[in-house]
Design a protein around this motif. Structure first.
Motif, PDB file in Angstrom:
ATOM      1  N   CYS A  48      -5.415   3.957   0.792  1.00 38.62           N
ATOM      2  CA  CYS A  48      -6.058   2.653   0.970  1.00 38.62           C
ATOM      3  C   CYS A  48      -7.561   2.782   1.159  1.00 38.62           C
ATOM      4  CB  CYS A  48      -5.438   1.916   2.157  1.00 38.62           C
ATOM      5  SG  CYS A  48      -3.753   1.333   1.882  1.00 38.62           S
ATOM      6  N   ASP A  49      -8.000   3.733   1.972  1.00 43.27           N
ATOM      7  CA  ASP A  49      -9.430   3.915   2.210  1.00 43.27           C
ATOM      8  C   ASP A  49     -10.163   4.245   0.918  1.00 43.27           C
ATOM      9  OD1 ASP A  49      -9.023   3.425   4.865  1.00 43.27           O
ATOM     10  OD2 ASP A  49      -9.158   5.527   5.494  1.00 43.27           O
ATOM     11  N   ARG A  50      -9.594   5.167   0.151  1.00 42.49           N
ATOM     12  CA  ARG A  50     -10.241   5.587  -1.085  1.00 42.49           C
ATOM     13  C   ARG A  50     -10.282   4.455  -2.114  1.00 42.49           C
ATOM     14  NH1 ARG A  50      -8.171  10.342  -5.134  1.00 42.49           N
ATOM     15  NH2 ARG A  50      -6.502   8.833  -5.423  1.00 42.49           N
ATOM     16  N   GLN A  51      -9.168   3.770  -2.265  1.00 39.75           N
ATOM     17  CA  GLN A  51      -9.108   2.733  -3.293  1.00 39.75           C
ATOM     18  C   GLN A  51      -9.889   1.490  -2.891  1.00 39.75           C
ATOM     19  OE1 GLN A  51      -7.907   3.803  -5.954  1.00 39.75           O
ATOM     20  NE2 GLN A  51      -7.787   2.016  -7.287  1.00 39.75           N
ATOM     21  N   THR A  52      -9.923   1.188  -1.605  1.00 38.21           N
ATOM     22  CA  THR A  52     -10.627  -0.006  -1.157  1.00 38.21           C
ATOM     23  C   THR A  52     -12.124   0.088  -1.429  1.00 38.21           C
ATOM     24  OG1 THR A  52      -8.953  -0.468   0.523  1.00 38.21           O
ATOM     25  CG2 THR A  52     -11.098  -1.476   0.835  1.00 38.21           C
ATOM     26  N   ARG A  53     -12.656   1.290  -1.390  1.00 37.72           N
ATOM     27  CA  ARG A  53     -14.087   1.445  -1.720  1.00 37.72           C
ATOM     28  C   ARG A  53     -14.382   0.964  -3.139  1.00 37.72           C
ATOM     29  NH1 ARG A  53     -13.503   6.306   1.334  1.00 37.72           N
ATOM     30  NH2 ARG A  53     -13.255   7.584  -0.541  1.00 37.72           N
ATOM     31  N   LEU A  54     -13.396   1.099  -4.024  1.00 40.61           N
ATOM     32  CA  LEU A  54     -13.574   0.626  -5.399  1.00 40.61           C
ATOM     33  C   LEU A  54     -13.206  -0.851  -5.545  1.00 40.61           C
ATOM     34  CD1 LEU A  54     -12.135   3.540  -7.563  1.00 40.61           C
ATOM     35  CD2 LEU A  54     -14.522   2.939  -7.198  1.00 40.61           C
ATOM     36  N   THR A  55     -12.078  -1.261  -4.968  1.00 45.42           N
ATOM     37  CA  THR A  55     -11.636  -2.633  -5.182  1.00 45.42           C
ATOM     38  C   THR A  55     -12.636  -3.638  -4.606  1.00 45.42           C
ATOM     39  OG1 THR A  55     -10.252  -2.557  -3.171  1.00 45.42           O
ATOM     40  CG2 THR A  55      -9.193  -2.021  -5.266  1.00 45.42           C
ATOM     41  N   ARG A  56     -13.315  -3.286  -3.527  1.00 48.68           N
ATOM     42  CA  ARG A  56     -14.298  -4.220  -2.971  1.00 48.68           C
ATOM     43  C   ARG A  56     -15.434  -4.496  -3.945  1.00 48.68           C
ATOM     44  NH1 ARG A  56     -14.172  -1.588   3.103  1.00 48.68           N
ATOM     45  NH2 ARG A  56     -12.438  -2.870   3.880  1.00 48.68           N
ATOM     46  N   ARG A  57     -15.662  -3.562  -4.854  1.00 49.30           N
ATOM     47  CA  ARG A  57     -16.722  -3.738  -5.849  1.00 49.30           C
ATOM     48  C   ARG A  57     -16.197  -4.273  -7.182  1.00 49.30           C
ATOM     49  NH1 ARG A  57     -18.065   1.297  -6.816  1.00 49.30           N
ATOM     50  NH2 ARG A  57     -17.811   1.519  -9.073  1.00 49.30           N
ATOM     51  N   PHE A 197      -7.959  -7.055 -12.343  1.00 43.70           N
ATOM     52  CA  PHE A 197      -6.770  -7.619 -11.730  1.00 43.70           C
ATOM     53  C   PHE A 197      -5.572  -6.934 -12.365  1.00 43.70           C
ATOM     54  CE2 PHE A 197      -3.185 -10.488 -11.838  1.00 43.70           C
ATOM     55  CZ  PHE A 197      -3.030 -10.701 -10.482  1.00 43.70           C
ATOM     56  N   GLY A 198      -4.549  -6.691 -11.600  1.00 44.81           N
ATOM     57  CA  GLY A 198      -3.363  -6.019 -12.122  1.00 44.81           C
ATOM     58  C   GLY A 198      -3.088  -4.749 -11.356  1.00 44.81           C
ATOM     59  N   ALA A 199      -1.811  -4.517 -11.049  1.00 42.95           N
ATOM     60  CA  ALA A 199      -1.445  -3.428 -10.143  1.00 42.95           C
ATOM     61  C   ALA A 199      -1.745  -2.053 -10.705  1.00 42.95           C
ATOM     62  CB  ALA A 199       0.041  -3.527  -9.800  1.00 42.95           C
ATOM     63  N   GLY A 200      -1.621  -1.887 -12.023  1.00 38.89           N
ATOM     64  CA  GLY A 200      -1.932  -0.595 -12.608  1.00 38.89           C
ATOM     65  C   GLY A 200      -3.377  -0.208 -12.409  1.00 38.89           C
ATOM     66  N   LEU A 201      -4.270  -1.201 -12.400  1.00 36.25           N
ATOM     67  CA  LEU A 201      -5.687  -0.942 -12.150  1.00 36.25           C
ATOM     68  C   LEU A 201      -5.983  -0.845 -10.657  1.00 36.25           C
ATOM     69  CD1 LEU A 201      -7.309  -3.310 -14.801  1.00 36.25           C
ATOM     70  CD2 LEU A 201      -7.032  -0.817 -14.922  1.00 36.25           C
ATOM     71  N   MET A 202      -5.413  -1.732  -9.873  1.00 33.66           N
ATOM     72  CA  MET A 202      -5.703  -1.735  -8.439  1.00 33.66           C
ATOM     73  C   MET A 202      -5.293  -0.424  -7.771  1.00 33.66           C
ATOM     74  SD  MET A 202      -7.206  -4.602  -7.823  1.00 33.66           S
ATOM     75  CE  MET A 202      -7.903  -4.280  -9.437  1.00 33.66           C
ATOM     76  N   SER A 206      -9.241   6.169 -11.126  1.00 37.97           N
ATOM     77  CA  SER A 206     -10.099   6.420 -12.293  1.00 37.97           C
ATOM     78  C   SER A 206     -10.046   5.288 -13.318  1.00 37.97           C
ATOM     79  CB  SER A 206      -9.711   7.748 -12.950  1.00 37.97           C
ATOM     80  OG  SER A 206      -8.327   7.783 -13.245  1.00 37.97           O
ATOM     81  N   GLU A 207      -8.874   4.734 -13.581  1.00 38.86           N
ATOM     82  CA  GLU A 207      -8.807   3.723 -14.635  1.00 38.86           C
ATOM     83  C   GLU A 207      -9.438   2.408 -14.206  1.00 38.86           C
ATOM     84  OE1 GLU A 207      -5.898   2.066 -18.169  1.00 38.86           O
ATOM     85  OE2 GLU A 207      -5.027   3.280 -16.571  1.00 38.86           O
ATOM     86  N   LEU A 208      -9.427   2.089 -12.925  1.00 38.78           N
ATOM     87  CA  LEU A 208     -10.099   0.885 -12.451  1.00 38.78           C
ATOM     88  C   LEU A 208     -11.578   0.919 -12.818  1.00 38.78           C
ATOM     89  CD1 LEU A 208     -10.334  -1.733 -10.849  1.00 38.78           C
ATOM     90  CD2 LEU A 208     -10.388  -0.371  -8.743  1.00 38.78           C
ATOM     91  N   ILE A 234       1.573   4.273 -21.663  1.00 38.46           N
ATOM     92  CA  ILE A 234       2.265   4.458 -20.384  1.00 38.46           C
ATOM     93  C   ILE A 234       1.582   5.513 -19.529  1.00 38.46           C
ATOM     94  CG2 ILE A 234       4.425   5.223 -19.305  1.00 38.46           C
ATOM     95  CD1 ILE A 234       5.920   3.981 -21.633  1.00 38.46           C
ATOM     96  N   ASP A 235       1.134   6.605 -20.138  1.00 36.82           N
ATOM     97  CA  ASP A 235       0.649   7.751 -19.361  1.00 36.82           C
ATOM     98  C   ASP A 235      -0.801   8.113 -19.648  1.00 36.82           C
ATOM     99  OD1 ASP A 235       1.054   8.580 -21.918  1.00 36.82           O
ATOM    100  OD2 ASP A 235       2.280  10.327 -21.425  1.00 36.82           O
ATOM    101  N   LYS A 236      -1.595   7.146 -20.129  1.00 38.81           N
ATOM    102  CA  LYS A 236      -3.020   7.379 -20.354  1.00 38.81           C
ATOM    103  C   LYS A 236      -3.757   6.048 -20.226  1.00 38.81           C
ATOM    104  CE  LYS A 236      -1.981   9.005 -24.359  1.00 38.81           C
ATOM    105  NZ  LYS A 236      -2.008   9.610 -25.723  1.00 38.81           N
TER     106      LYS A 236
END
Length: 277
Positions: A48-57, A197-202, A206-208, A234-236
């Motif tokens: 959560c800490d790592r991903q939140t730094r990206l999602t906030r932006r 938006f979308g769970a695969g990105l959130m 790297s893909e976000l 599916i895997d890239k």
């Protein structure tokens, strides 16, 4: 064709899937069993800490509002506690599952505003990538969006209509629609910057970043018929990202779309190449 819990568990074991499918009830749900140890709680906080730094932006504001409303960051969420909050907001609730479940019960859960969430969490050495959807993908990725009324309505309608469209031969096409909306959608409201938006990105570190910021990402205006015809990866990293103007446009467009007609026209044709759509 419906499948029994026992047969599905046998198939999952043969594939090496890690969930305890033998513990499933007839609707393929299980108990969450909130017995996570401190090491697992630490993995959750680290993710959560790592991903939140990206999602906030990079994430759309509606997703961020959902995270704040539900309070998902400090510890592994208790499904019952989150369900109590969601019911008041949009009438949805969370049900625990051991991982991927068959289409029929999945669609039925969505049609009745129940979102299946995997009850186990990836290991520390799997922070960057995991083959199966785990609790972090399902919860951190999907659940915050269910606080948004228009998207919550879309998901319920998707579950309500999907089984009938699958019976017409549209299983792959409905899968593409889910993939390019609930998993890998972008959104750009008029006059606003592009957001994810979308769970695969959130849930992807790297893909976000690639989907929102890279000049190499292929971004396409959202159109339901085109989405249902377009293949996916599916895997890239995806070779196409569809850009929504709003959740209202998604809900209203889905509600009025002739899904059966789209399937009849295109189900026997090859999928469109996402890199050239």
């Amino acid at each position: 064709m419906e499948i029994s819990v026992q047969e599905y568990a046998r198939q999952c074991a043969a594939q090496g899937l890690r969930g305890d499918y033998l513990a499933c009830r007839p609707d393929f749900t299980v108990r969450q069993e909130y017995d996570y140890d401190e090491a697992q709680q630490e993995v959750w906080r680290l993710l959560c800490d790592r991903q939140t730094r990206l999602t906030r932006r990079l994430a759309h504001r509606s997703y961020l509002d959902g995270v704040e409303t539900l309070g998902l960051l400090e510890r592994i969420p208790d499904f019952d506690e989150v369900s109590a909050k969601l019911r008041k907001l949009t009438g949805w609730e969370i049900v625990a599952v051991p991982g991927l479940i068959p289409n029929a019960p999945f669609f039925d859960h969505l049609a009745n505003r129940r979102f299946p969430v995997t009850n186990w969490l990836r290991k520390r050495e799997e922070l960057d990538y995991i083959v199966e959807p785990d609790m972090f993908h399902d919860f951190f990725g999907h659940v915050p969006a269910l606080t948004q009324p228009a998207f919550a309505d879309f998901m319920q309608m998707y579950g309500d209509k999907a089984a009938g469209i699958v019976d017409l031969g549209g299983e792959e096409m409905m899968g593409r629609l889910y993939w390019y909306t609930a998993e890998f959608a972008l959104m750009q409201e008029p006059g606003q910057p592009l957001k994810a938006f979308g769970a695969g990105l959130m849930s992807s570190f790297s893909e976000l970043q690639f989907a929102v910021e890279s000049p190499d990402a292929h971004r396409v205006p959202f159109d339901i018929e085109t989405v249902m015809r377009t293949g996916y990866e599916i895997d890239k990293f995806q070779r196409a990202y569809f850009v929504l103007p709003s959740f209202d446009a998604l809900r209203d467009g889905f509600q009025t779309a002739d899904l059966a007609g789209i399937v009849r026209r295109w189900k026997d044709e090859p999928a469109l190449d996402p890199s050239t759509v």
